[in-house]
Design an enzyme around this catalytic site. Sequence first.
Site, short mmCIF file in Angstrom:
data_model
loop_
_atom_site.label_atom_id
_atom_site.label_comp_id
_atom_site.label_asym_id
_atom_site.label_seq_id
_atom_site.Cartn_x
_atom_site.Cartn_y
_atom_site.Cartn_z
N LYS A 1 -7.37 86.69 -7.99
CA LYS A 1 -6.70 86.01 -6.88
C LYS A 1 -6.75 84.49 -7.09
O LYS A 1 -5.76 83.79 -6.89
CB LYS A 1 -7.35 86.40 -5.54
CG LYS A 1 -7.02 87.84 -5.15
CD LYS A 1 -7.82 88.38 -3.97
CE LYS A 1 -7.52 89.87 -3.81
NZ LYS A 1 -8.26 90.53 -2.74
N GLN B 1 -13.07 89.33 0.95
CA GLN B 1 -12.92 90.44 0.01
C GLN B 1 -13.66 91.68 0.51
O GLN B 1 -14.80 91.60 0.96
CB GLN B 1 -13.44 90.03 -1.38
CG GLN B 1 -13.26 91.06 -2.47
CD GLN B 1 -11.79 91.38 -2.77
OE1 GLN B 1 -10.92 90.54 -2.63
NE2 GLN B 1 -11.53 92.62 -3.14
N ASP C 1 -4.41 88.52 4.70
CA ASP C 1 -4.53 89.95 4.38
C ASP C 1 -3.76 90.81 5.38
O ASP C 1 -3.53 92.00 5.13
CB ASP C 1 -6.01 90.36 4.44
CG ASP C 1 -6.62 90.56 3.06
OD1 ASP C 1 -5.88 90.96 2.14
OD2 ASP C 1 -7.83 90.33 2.92
N1 GUN Z 1 -10.34 95.21 -1.37
C1 GUN Z 1 -9.46 96.14 -1.81
N2 GUN Z 1 -8.21 95.85 -1.39
C2 GUN Z 1 -8.30 94.71 -0.67
C3 GUN Z 1 -7.34 93.89 0.01
O1 GUN Z 1 -6.14 94.18 0.08
N3 GUN Z 1 -7.83 92.78 0.62
C4 GUN Z 1 -9.15 92.47 0.59
N4 GUN Z 1 -9.54 91.37 1.26
N5 GUN Z 1 -10.06 93.18 -0.02
C5 GUN Z 1 -9.64 94.30 -0.66
#
Ligand code: GUN
Length: 279
Positions: free
Chosen positions: A52, A96, A119
């Site tokens: 990311k 996360q 998100d």
């Molecule tokens: N962990 C797995 N998928 C995601 C996601 O889409 N967003 C976040 N923040 N954590 C994740």
Amino acid sequence: MAQRIDGRKIASQIKNELAEEMTRLKAENFRVCLAVIQVGEDPASSVYVNNKKKACALIGIESLSFELRQEASERELLSLITFLNTEPKVTGILVQLPLPAHINERNIFEAINPDKDVDGFHPLNIGRLWTGEKGFLPCTPAGILQLLKRSRISLDGKNCVIIGRSNIVGKPLAALLLQENATVSIAHSRTKNLPALAKQADILIVAVGQKEMITSEYVKKGAVVIDVGIHRDENNKLCGDVDFADVESIASAITPVPGGVGPMTIAMLMDNCVSISRN
Ligand code: GUN
């Protein structure tokens, strides 16, 4: 043989478009800054967080990292979120997942400023999604929609079956597909006669978390198959929820694993970050 939907190529197109948009925004002095919070050191989460941050750098988005210890309390995390919520420089906040078991995910999602919730997990953004109002879309469902749209696969009046009812993929994806005038069914572990239901799908989306569970027995000839799963097979190779070799011969289009849905999630996170400037 099915057309392979190339998620890497489509994600890269989207990121290039966003990089151009960021160049224009910077010329107008508009800055985008994503705060990424990780609690603990889960190796898979560290890989995702790094990817990311790399995507941010590529597009011209600033990113800030906050690493909390595995033992950090819910209160500590909440106070960091409270600070970032009002910090003018920070335009997006991402926590996360998964979080350690002693932290209640729902309390965290509810604490994030909905206008920085890139998100799309805050209840207000979930509500906006279901009522068709503008808001942040969850990244994986938004990525699946872009894969279909950019592959010119129309949804209007199509029978879509989603296997999996998670809050992150299955449920929000159902809302998005409805918005596109598809007829949507959500199947899950208690669904009776799953192969028969799945076989009615023009578009079958699989997010069950079971390695190569979906064989040609579940797929109508000519259907489009989208595989959200990611696993390692007995030879340590990545594979999905769909038995690719078996289904490829019957589907009209299919996403591979890796290189299908996965790269789209980050591209759509970047889109959410940049979209703050579009209001
Ligand atoms: N962990 C797995 N998928 C995601 C996601 O889409 N967003 C976040 N923040 N954590 C994740």
